[in-house]
Design a protein around this motif. Structure first.
Motif, short mmCIF file in Angstrom:
data_model
loop_
_atom_site.label_atom_id
_atom_site.label_comp_id
_atom_site.label_asym_id
_atom_site.label_seq_id
_atom_site.Cartn_x
_atom_site.Cartn_y
_atom_site.Cartn_z
N PHE A 1 -4.99 3.12 8.79
CA PHE A 1 -3.80 3.08 7.92
C PHE A 1 -4.21 3.13 6.45
N ALA A 2 -5.28 2.42 6.09
CA ALA A 2 -5.75 2.45 4.70
C ALA A 2 -6.13 3.87 4.29
N TRP A 3 -6.68 4.62 5.22
CA TRP A 3 -7.03 6.02 4.93
C TRP A 3 -5.78 6.90 4.90
N ALA A 4 -4.89 6.75 5.87
CA ALA A 4 -3.74 7.63 6.00
C ALA A 4 -2.77 7.50 4.84
N ALA A 5 -2.68 6.32 4.23
CA ALA A 5 -1.73 6.12 3.14
C ALA A 5 -2.00 7.08 1.98
N PHE A 6 -3.25 7.35 1.69
CA PHE A 6 -3.60 8.24 0.58
C PHE A 6 -3.92 9.66 1.04
N LEU B 1 0.82 -1.22 0.00
CA LEU B 1 0.00 0.00 0.00
C LEU B 1 0.85 1.26 0.00
N VAL B 2 1.89 1.29 0.82
CA VAL B 2 2.73 2.49 0.89
C VAL B 2 3.46 2.74 -0.42
N VAL B 3 3.98 1.67 -1.04
CA VAL B 3 4.67 1.83 -2.32
C VAL B 3 3.70 2.36 -3.38
N ALA B 4 2.47 1.84 -3.39
CA ALA B 4 1.49 2.29 -4.37
C ALA B 4 1.00 3.71 -4.09
N LEU C 1 -3.15 -10.48 -5.01
CA LEU C 1 -4.38 -10.60 -5.81
C LEU C 1 -5.35 -9.46 -5.54
N LEU C 2 -5.55 -9.13 -4.26
CA LEU C 2 -6.47 -8.04 -3.92
C LEU C 2 -5.95 -6.70 -4.42
N ALA C 3 -4.63 -6.48 -4.28
CA ALA C 3 -4.06 -5.19 -4.69
C ALA C 3 -4.12 -4.99 -6.20
N THR C 4 -3.94 -6.07 -6.97
CA THR C 4 -3.92 -5.93 -8.43
C THR C 4 -5.31 -5.96 -9.04
N THR C 5 -6.23 -6.69 -8.45
CA THR C 5 -7.57 -6.81 -9.03
C THR C 5 -8.54 -5.76 -8.50
N MET C 6 -8.26 -5.20 -7.33
CA MET C 6 -9.18 -4.23 -6.75
C MET C 6 -8.50 -2.87 -6.53
N ASN C 7 -7.78 -2.76 -5.43
CA ASN C 7 -7.18 -1.48 -5.06
C ASN C 7 -6.03 -1.77 -4.11
N PRO C 8 -4.95 -0.97 -4.11
CA PRO C 8 -3.85 -1.22 -3.18
C PRO C 8 -4.27 -1.23 -1.71
N ALA C 9 -5.37 -0.53 -1.39
CA ALA C 9 -5.84 -0.51 0.00
C ALA C 9 -6.69 -1.73 0.33
N ALA C 10 -7.12 -2.50 -0.69
CA ALA C 10 -8.02 -3.63 -0.46
C ALA C 10 -7.46 -4.67 0.50
N PRO C 11 -6.15 -5.04 0.42
CA PRO C 11 -5.64 -6.03 1.38
C PRO C 11 -5.73 -5.58 2.83
N LEU D 1 3.90 6.45 9.83
CA LEU D 1 4.69 5.51 10.61
C LEU D 1 4.06 5.24 11.98
N GLY D 2 3.47 6.29 12.56
CA GLY D 2 2.81 6.13 13.85
C GLY D 2 1.61 5.20 13.77
#
Length: 437
Positions: free
Chosen positions: A124-129, A68-71, A200-210, A138-139
């Motif tokens: 974390f899924a929200w904070a990444a974007f 997620l962070v890389v994406a 699979l989840l990151a490529t077929t849906m969204n990087p935050a999906a996993p 990081l926190g």
């Protein structure tokens, strides 16, 4: 718990069907009432699928955070550091969770952890974007690791408690050895296929999906794990009053610390091998097949882990550690010199022979050597060591591969395998000294 000074005599005995060291060290806890003779009856048939799925989020966390962070931020270095923050949170707070379980029982502690971890994963899924600084990210990653329920070590602790209190003494050693074999095989499966699910989840849906998926799985299945009736069956062995509970310093003795070093080395190996293998496959222009090749090691490891329950009692625990860690080193040596995919497959298959049985052995020794009333603490320390090793080596090898290439990165799994072998050799010396005393 019986003293380890009887180990050599126990190893020479052929009365116990499996695991002589375990027979020598298992505490002689008595139970009352009608006793089931099989663990599956004592724990309940539904326990095993619930506990299996409940450990998936833990296996998805580190790789999911990295992906997620890389994406989202476009930085491999930040992704590695963030994954390491997850490991740091687990390292610092995981044993605290174990101590709370030993005092209050699993149900309440695991439920609080499940809710907290679900919220941390969603945050974390929200904070990444979101437009938040990297330090804040990081926190949140630290909170993800700190609140991780760690179902795998707690499942081991729960089942050990059931074996010690609900089963007849005559079947405890054999059942414990088979249980450690199953638990290690289950770990192998989720740690191999956890990253595959993330991909699979990151490529077929969204990087935050996993990460979102891990939050949902945690809320549903970890909560189910907390409320399962088996938590009541094991509570007598896990909730000990302060007077009966061994002091924490008993966990810091060399005979326990060498086991932590062993599982830490296995964590180093998992993270380093997956990351270095990904870099290797990227250099041969087939990066999408890295997960499939990694599965070669995992599947073989799971099969051998299950087979460990059938080993002869003459094949002692300390000898198993040395033999199978040598196979791990041999696989890592071949991997470090591999230039083609067939050679890498051979290396992973050979390494897989060493992974599963080594983990079974170490966890079996953790269960056998744990001081009174410290089962969950000891198991969560071991579980934390694996995730810390995985997270830190993934971060290090990712940076190394980016700067110096896959061939140099493939030396790190070899170094990790040597750590496991060194710990096994140290354990041999310690157990021999204890037996002599």
């Amino acid at each position: 718990m019986a003293g380890y000074d009887n180990q050599l005599e126990a190893e020479a005995s052929t009365d116990a069907a499996v695991g002589p060291e375990l027979a020598a060290e298992l505490p002689a806890l008595e139970s009352t009432g009608t006793q089931p003779t099989r663990l599956i009856h004592a724990a309940g048939l539904s326990y095993f699928p619930v506990a299996f799925v409940a450990r998936l989020p833990f296996a998805m966390m580190v790789v999911g955070v990295l992906t997620l962070v890389v994406a989202a931020r476009g930085s491999i270095a930040l992704g590695g550091i963030t994954s390491a923050a997850v490991g740091l949170g687990t390292a610092l707070l995981g044993p605290v969770l174990g101590m709370a379980v030993d005092r209050f029982g699993q149900r309440r502690v695991v439920l609080v952890a499940a809710i907290g971890n679900s919220l941390a994963l969603l945050a974390f899924a929200w904070a990444a974007f979101a437009p938040v600084p990297d330090l804040a990210l990081l926190g949140v990653a630290f909170l993800v690791g700190a609140t991780a329920p760690q179902v795998s070590p707690l499942s081991r602790s729960r089942l050990v408690g059931i074996i010690q209190t609900a089963l007849p003494r005559g079947v405890r050693a054999k059942t414990l050895n088979g249980t450690m074999a199953y638990e290690s095989a289950a770990d192998e499966i989720v740690f191999v296929f956890g990253p595959v699910i993330v991909g699979l989840l990151a490529t077929t849906m969204n990087p935050a999906a996993p990460i979102i998926g891990a939050a949902v799985l945690t809320l549903i299945f970890v909560t189910a794990f907390a409320f399962h009736k088996s938590s009541r069956v094991a509570s007598d062995a896990q909730t000990t009053d302060a007077a009966a509970r061994a002091p924490f310093r008993e966990l810091l003795k060399p005979r326990m610390l060498v086991l932590v070093l062993g599982v830490l080395g296995m964590g180093f190996f998992f993270g380093a091998m997956l990351t270095a293998l990904t870099a290797f496959m990227d250099e041969v222009a087939r990066p999408e097949e890295a997960g499939v090749l990694y599965g070669v090691m995992g599947i073989g490891s799971a099969i051998l882990a299950l087979s460990a329950a059938a080993f002869s009692p003459r094949f002692s625990m300390r000898a198993r550690w040395l033999v199978f860690s040598l196979a791990l080193v041999a696989g890592a040596v071949i991997a470090a010199s591999a230039t083609t995919i067939p050679v890498m497959i051979l290396a992973l298959a050979l390494g897989g022979i060493g992974v599963g049985p080594t983990l079974v052995t170490i966890y079996g020794l953790v269960a056998a050597r744990t001081p009174a009333g410290r089962s969950a603490t000891a198991m969560t320390i071991a579980g934390s060591a694996i995730i810390v090793g995985q997270a830190s080596s993934s971060a290090f090898v990712g940076i190394l591969a980016e700067d110096a290439g896959a061939q140099l990165a493939l030396l790190v799994p070899l170094a990790a395998a040597l750590v496991v072998l060194l710990a096994g050799a140290t354990n041999w010396v310690i157990s021999s000294r204890d037996a002599t005393r």
